[in-house]
Design a protein around this motif. Sequence first.
Motif: not given
Length: 307
Positions: A231-236, A221-224
């Motif tokens: 990339n923009p998918l990852g909201a802060p 999961p850490a790699e995910v």
Amino acid sequence: MTTTQPAAQPGTPVSTGRDDRAATPVVAFIGTGRMGGPMAANLARGGFDVRVWDRTVAHAQPLAADGAVVAASPAEAARSAAIVITMLADGAATEQAATGPGGLLDAGPGIIWVQMGTVGVEWTTRLAGIAADRGAVFIDAPVSGSEGPARAGQLVILASGPAQVRDVLAPVFGVLGRDTVWLGPAGNGTKTKLVLNNWLADLAEMTAETLSFARRLGLDPAEVVDLLQSNPLGAPYAVQKARVMLAGDFSPAFALKHALKDAELAAQAAQASGATLTLTSALLPRWRDTAASGHGDDDVAAVYLTA
Ligand SMILES: NC(=O)c1ccc[n+]([C@@H]2O[C@H](COP(=O)([O-])OP(=O)(O)OC[C@H]3O[C@@H](n4cnc5c(N)ncnc54)[C@H](OP(=O)(O)O)[C@@H]3O)[C@@H](O)[C@H]2O)c1
């Protein structure tokens, strides 16, 4: 409308319409928990004359070191104050602090009551009505931002209520937050807060489910999370909570019990307005179970444990 905060000016005379209290900006702060404690400390350090009350005296007492006066009741805290801030867990606790024995409204008419806890639409309507009956000006001003922003004076204040007290409140809000957004009549601050926290709840749930999904597929999961962050998918917010979930450190910044309360309040408001919150309705049963199984005081990231 977003207003840039003016710098706080300690000791600046504040005119509130309450003539005997106009000389100094005395602020009463009711509820010195995870959010209220640092907010009251910032006001005291910012030069305001601050009176604090908490149900648990030990939670208010440390603020004396910042110059705050610890009161024995909400009424005692409010007695010499022009502005009274409530930052309590929920609507019932806030009503009790306002109208119960030694309640803040016993201090008499003319105060500006700034309600900053997240209490939902129905409670806000009820509290506003009580304030009107007792001659207080009611400002509905929940906050966006958790313990870190509260400590740093970087909250976003979702203010709503009568425009004539904005100037009086500007120096106070200037210490507590980085932005104040005035949203119209009292109630709109709370509605906006519910919309934002519904987003937060869905994001937290989606984060927990995504990590669980990846793990069950045999992925790291850490790699995910690294991929999401790149990339923009990852909201802060989601990335930050994902790291907390994987670290397994659930010391609370925003307690699950409060996040659950807010999701419940959003679901109630949705039902009353005819909106459909499919995601929130789906997460609620498991969140209730997670909170009831001993994780209510953990951070909302603890929903990962049951995802
Ligand atoms: N934490 C966040 O990230 C965050 C962010 C934005 C908004 N909020 C909202 O801000 C409010 C406060 O949150 P918090 O994180 O500071 O919570 P908290 O640390 O649990 O503090 C809650 C406060 O309410 C008091 N309280 C609870 N039940 C009471 C009762 N029956 N009678 C009198 N006082 C009572 C507590 O007193 P004791 O000290 O005696 O327990 C404490 O002062 C909540 O509405 C929350 O949803 C929280």
